[in-house]
Scaffold this active site. Sequence first.
Site, PDB file in Angstrom:
ATOM      1  N   ARG A   1       0.910  -1.039   0.233  1.00  0.00           N
ATOM      2  CA  ARG A   1      -0.056  -0.025   0.269  1.00  0.00           C
ATOM      3  C   ARG A   1       1.110   1.036  -0.217  1.00  0.00           C
ATOM      4  O   ARG A   1       0.892   2.434   0.406  1.00  0.00           O
ATOM      5  CB  ARG A   1      -0.999   0.022   1.325  1.00  0.00           C
ATOM      6  CG  ARG A   1      -2.100  -0.779   1.147  1.00  0.00           C
ATOM      7  CD  ARG A   1      -2.628  -0.675   0.606  1.00  0.00           C
ATOM      8  NE  ARG A   1      -4.198  -1.447   0.034  1.00  0.00           N
ATOM      9  CZ  ARG A   1      -5.397  -1.732   0.574  1.00  0.00           C
ATOM     10  NH1 ARG A   1      -5.490  -0.807   1.297  1.00  0.00           N
ATOM     11  NH2 ARG A   1      -6.593  -2.358   0.463  1.00  0.00           N
TER      12      ARG A   1
ATOM     13  N   ARG B   1      -4.318   6.777   0.202  1.00  0.00           N
ATOM     14  CA  ARG B   1      -4.752   7.542   1.162  1.00  0.00           C
ATOM     15  C   ARG B   1      -4.019   8.345   1.598  1.00  0.00           C
ATOM     16  O   ARG B   1      -4.668   9.680   2.251  1.00  0.00           O
ATOM     17  CB  ARG B   1      -6.355   7.175   1.893  1.00  0.00           C
ATOM     18  CG  ARG B   1      -7.428   7.261   0.840  1.00  0.00           C
ATOM     19  CD  ARG B   1      -8.514   6.052   1.513  1.00  0.00           C
ATOM     20  NE  ARG B   1      -8.005   5.064   1.255  1.00  0.00           N
ATOM     21  CZ  ARG B   1      -8.268   4.465   2.419  1.00  0.00           C
ATOM     22  NH1 ARG B   1      -9.677   4.057   2.940  1.00  0.00           N
ATOM     23  NH2 ARG B   1      -7.728   3.075   3.072  1.00  0.00           N
TER      24      ARG B   1
ATOM     25  N   ARG C   1      -8.400  11.108  -5.662  1.00  0.00           N
ATOM     26  CA  ARG C   1      -9.634  10.497  -5.809  1.00  0.00           C
ATOM     27  C   ARG C   1     -10.938  12.208  -4.997  1.00  0.00           C
ATOM     28  O   ARG C   1     -11.985  11.374  -5.190  1.00  0.00           O
ATOM     29  CB  ARG C   1      -9.407   9.853  -4.168  1.00  0.00           C
ATOM     30  CG  ARG C   1      -8.682   8.779  -4.729  1.00  0.00           C
ATOM     31  CD  ARG C   1      -9.311   7.732  -5.041  1.00  0.00           C
ATOM     32  NE  ARG C   1     -10.435   7.088  -3.588  1.00  0.00           N
ATOM     33  CZ  ARG C   1     -11.649   7.462  -3.938  1.00  0.00           C
ATOM     34  NH1 ARG C   1     -12.100   7.936  -4.230  1.00  0.00           N
ATOM     35  NH2 ARG C   1     -11.791   6.644  -2.130  1.00  0.00           N
TER      36      ARG C   1
ATOM     37  N   ASP D   1      -6.766  -3.839  -7.338  1.00  0.00           N
ATOM     38  CA  ASP D   1      -6.624  -4.303  -6.718  1.00  0.00           C
ATOM     39  C   ASP D   1      -7.126  -5.805  -6.512  1.00  0.00           C
ATOM     40  O   ASP D   1      -7.315  -6.109  -7.629  1.00  0.00           O
ATOM     41  CB  ASP D   1      -8.084  -3.973  -6.161  1.00  0.00           C
ATOM     42  CG  ASP D   1      -8.203  -4.458  -4.447  1.00  0.00           C
ATOM     43  OD1 ASP D   1      -8.070  -3.236  -3.450  1.00  0.00           O
ATOM     44  OD2 ASP D   1      -9.458  -5.099  -4.277  1.00  0.00           O
TER      45      ASP D   1
ATOM     46  N   TYR E   1     -13.540 -12.801   1.094  1.00  0.00           N
ATOM     47  CA  TYR E   1     -14.334 -12.046   0.878  1.00  0.00           C
ATOM     48  C   TYR E   1     -15.473 -12.293  -0.161  1.00  0.00           C
ATOM     49  O   TYR E   1     -17.060 -11.535   0.137  1.00  0.00           O
ATOM     50  CB  TYR E   1     -13.290 -11.088  -0.321  1.00  0.00           C
ATOM     51  CG  TYR E   1     -13.138 -10.192   0.384  1.00  0.00           C
ATOM     52  CD1 TYR E   1     -13.443  -8.705   1.086  1.00  0.00           C
ATOM     53  CD2 TYR E   1     -12.248 -10.113   0.382  1.00  0.00           C
ATOM     54  CE1 TYR E   1     -12.359  -8.096   1.979  1.00  0.00           C
ATOM     55  CE2 TYR E   1     -10.782  -9.334   1.003  1.00  0.00           C
ATOM     56  CZ  TYR E   1     -10.618  -8.340   1.595  1.00  0.00           C
ATOM     57  OH  TYR E   1     -10.737  -7.520   1.997  1.00  0.00           O
TER      58      TYR E   1
HETATM   59  O1  CP3 Z   1       0.538   0.664  -3.102  1.00  0.00           O
HETATM   60  C1  CP3 Z   1      -0.621  -0.502  -2.973  1.00  0.00           C
HETATM   61  O2  CP3 Z   1      -0.410  -1.682  -2.054  1.00  0.00           O
HETATM   62  C2  CP3 Z   1      -0.296  -1.336  -4.532  1.00  0.00           C
HETATM   63  C3  CP3 Z   1      -1.920  -0.966  -4.986  1.00  0.00           C
HETATM   64  C4  CP3 Z   1      -2.882  -2.187  -4.127  1.00  0.00           C
HETATM   65  C5  CP3 Z   1      -4.587  -1.850  -3.167  1.00  0.00           C
HETATM   66  N1  CP3 Z   1      -4.778  -3.167  -3.124  1.00  0.00           N
HETATM   67  C6  CP3 Z   1      -4.867  -0.728  -3.231  1.00  0.00           C
HETATM   68  C7  CP3 Z   1      -5.952  -0.132  -3.252  1.00  0.00           C
HETATM   69  C8  CP3 Z   1      -2.428  -3.653  -3.432  1.00  0.00           C
HETATM   70  C9  CP3 Z   1      -1.838  -4.738  -3.957  1.00  0.00           C
HETATM   71  C10 CP3 Z   1      -3.932  -4.116  -2.840  1.00  0.00           C
HETATM   72  C11 CP3 Z   1      -3.639  -5.210  -2.309  1.00  0.00           C
HETATM   73  C12 CP3 Z   1      -5.721  -5.621  -1.505  1.00  0.00           C
HETATM   74  N2  CP3 Z   1      -6.986  -5.320  -1.744  1.00  0.00           N
HETATM   75  C13 CP3 Z   1      -5.452  -6.815  -0.683  1.00  0.00           C
HETATM   76  C14 CP3 Z   1      -4.555  -7.056  -0.123  1.00  0.00           C
HETATM   77  C15 CP3 Z   1      -3.353  -6.380   1.171  1.00  0.00           C
HETATM   78  C16 CP3 Z   1      -3.513  -6.260   2.452  1.00  0.00           C
HETATM   79  O3  CP3 Z   1      -4.114  -4.803   3.105  1.00  0.00           O
HETATM   80  O4  CP3 Z   1      -4.173  -7.122   3.143  1.00  0.00           O
HETATM   81  C17 CP3 Z   1      -6.607  -6.575  -0.236  1.00  0.00           C
HETATM   82  C18 CP3 Z   1      -7.391  -7.369   1.691  1.00  0.00           C
HETATM   83  C19 CP3 Z   1      -7.956  -5.492  -1.127  1.00  0.00           C
HETATM   84  C20 CP3 Z   1      -9.517  -5.800  -0.595  1.00  0.00           C
HETATM   85  C21 CP3 Z   1      -9.678  -4.182  -0.232  1.00  0.00           C
HETATM   86  N3  CP3 Z   1      -9.373  -2.691  -0.816  1.00  0.00           N
HETATM   87  C22 CP3 Z   1      -9.776  -3.682   1.184  1.00  0.00           C
HETATM   88  C23 CP3 Z   1     -10.036  -4.428   2.163  1.00  0.00           C
HETATM   89  C24 CP3 Z   1      -9.824  -1.511   0.516  1.00  0.00           C
HETATM   90  C25 CP3 Z   1     -10.017  -1.149   1.574  1.00  0.00           C
HETATM   91  C26 CP3 Z   1      -9.557  -1.024   2.729  1.00  0.00           C
HETATM   92  C27 CP3 Z   1      -8.659   0.468   2.923  1.00  0.00           C
HETATM   93  O5  CP3 Z   1      -7.610   0.842   3.619  1.00  0.00           O
HETATM   94  O6  CP3 Z   1      -9.007   1.014   2.048  1.00  0.00           O
HETATM   95  C28 CP3 Z   1      -9.220  -1.730  -0.104  1.00  0.00           C
HETATM   96  C29 CP3 Z   1      -8.677  -0.533  -1.275  1.00  0.00           C
HETATM   97  C30 CP3 Z   1      -8.026   0.108  -1.406  1.00  0.00           C
HETATM   98  N4  CP3 Z   1      -7.253  -1.004  -2.073  1.00  0.00           N
HETATM   99  C31 CP3 Z   1      -7.339   1.155  -1.333  1.00  0.00           C
HETATM  100  C32 CP3 Z   1      -6.439   1.287  -2.279  1.00  0.00           C
HETATM  101  C33 CP3 Z   1      -5.007   2.126  -2.687  1.00  0.00           C
HETATM  102  C34 CP3 Z   1      -8.330   2.780  -0.935  1.00  0.00           C
HETATM  103  C35 CP3 Z   1      -9.220   2.645  -2.014  1.00  0.00           C
HETATM  104  C36 CP3 Z   1      -9.585   4.581  -1.851  1.00  0.00           C
HETATM  105  O7  CP3 Z   1     -10.374   4.635  -0.917  1.00  0.00           O
HETATM  106  O8  CP3 Z   1      -9.217   4.514  -2.297  1.00  0.00           O
END
Ligand code: CP3
Length: 352
Positions: free
Chosen positions: A29, A33, A42, A78, A155
Site C-alpha cells: 500500500r 490515501r 480521489r 486491487d 471475501y
Molecule cells: O500500493 C499498493 O500496494 C498497490 C495497490 C494495492 C491496493 N490494494 C490498492 C488499494 C494492493 C496490492 C492491494 C491489495 C489488497 N486489496 C489487499 C491485500 C493487502 C492487504 O491489505 O491485506 C486487500 C485485502 C485488498 C482489498 C481491499 N481494497 C480493502 C480491504 C480495501 C479497503 C480498505 C482500505 O484500506 O481502504 C481496499 C481499497 C484499496 N485498495 C485502496 C487502495 C489504494 C483504497 C481505496 C481508496 O479509498 O482510495
Amino acid sequence: MSAAAWLDSPLLKAARRQPAARTPIWLMRQAGRYMPEYRELRRTTTFLELCKNPDLAAEVMLGTVERLGVDAAILFSDLLLVLEPMGVSLEFSAGEGPVLGNPIRSAADVDRLLELESIEPLSFVIETVRKTRAGLPDSLPLIGFAGAPFTLAAYLIEGGSSRDYRRVKTLMYNDTGAWDALMGRLARAATLLLNAQIDAGAQLVQLFDSWAGCLGVDDYRCYVLPHVRSVIEALRPGVPVIHFATGNPALLPLLGEAFGTPRRPAVVGVDWRIRLDDAWRTIGYDKAIQGNLDPVVLLTSPVEIRHHVKEILHQAAGRPGHIFNLGHGVLPQTPVENVLALVEAVHELSSR
Ligand code: CP3
C-alpha cells in the site's frame, strides 16, 4: 542501461538470495490515501475508476515510487477486481471498505461463480502493467500481484471484511467438494491473472493471503495449501514469487511449503507478530524473507522509526535475501515524512 538492468536490482538480487549493495525496501500500500496527491485525485475519481484507467493507475504508482525512492513499484490495482468478470458485483464504499454483491453462502451458490476463461475482461489491469513498466527506470522491478484463493473465497463468502470468518469456515468444513471446486476456480483465475501480468512486464509477483491467518495450521494444510501450491506451480518458470499472509506466525513453515521444491526464487512475507530472525529460522534459509515492521511504527517519529529499522536489520544479520517491508499495508493516517524517513533509514543503515 540494458533491458535486463532490473535483474541486478537489489530487490531481485535479494529475492534470489544474492548479496546486494543494500537491503531493498518497498511498502505494501505504498500508494494510497496517506498521500495528499492521491487524496486530491480521489476527490474527482472513484477508486474503481482509478483502477480501470491504466494511464491514471500507472501514473499514481510512478509518482509514488519517484517520491518515496523505494526499490520497486507494485501494480496499482486491487485484488478483488478479478471477481467482477466471475459474476460478482463489487463496490468500495467510503469507510466500510469493499462490499460484494450476492455473496456465496451455500454449496449450490458455488456454481454461480463463473470460470475466468480469459484475461480479456481484465485487460485494463494488463494495460496498467504495461504502462507502469514503460514508465519505470530499467533498474526498478515491477511487482505484479493477485489475491490468494483463500482470501478471495473469504471475501466472496463473507461479502466483505469479517471478524470471525464464520461463514467461509462453515462452508469449508461442511462441504469439501464445493470448497475444492470454489478454491480451484479461484486458483485458476489467480494463475491466469498473474501469468498475464508477468507476460506484460512484471518481474516478480506477490500472492496476498491477507486473511489466511484466521486458520489453524491443520486446516490451512488441508483446505488451502494444495490450492496455493497449484497456483505457484503453474506460474511462468523462474519468476520469483512472494507468498504473504498475516495474523498467524504458526503458518510460516506452510507458506514456505507452498513452493514445493523451489524451482524459482521463493520469498515468504512476514508480519510483525514474530521476530524476523525467528521467522527466517522457521521458514528456512533456503528462502528469502520480506518484512516486517509494524505499520503503526510509521505513526511515530523518524527517531523511533530508525530504532526499529536498526533492530530488524540486526535480526536479518546481513544475510542475503531480506526485502524490507511493513508487516501489512501503510495505514491511511501515516505522515508521508515518516515513510521517507523509513526508506532513508533502511538504505543508509544497510549499505554495504
Ligand atoms: O500500493 C499498493 O500496494 C498497490 C495497490 C494495492 C491496493 N490494494 C490498492 C488499494 C494492493 C496490492 C492491494 C491489495 C489488497 N486489496 C489487499 C491485500 C493487502 C492487504 O491489505 O491485506 C486487500 C485485502 C485488498 C482489498 C481491499 N481494497 C480493502 C480491504 C480495501 C479497503 C480498505 C482500505 O484500506 O481502504 C481496499 C481499497 C484499496 N485498495 C485502496 C487502495 C489504494 C483504497 C481505496 C481508496 O479509498 O482510495
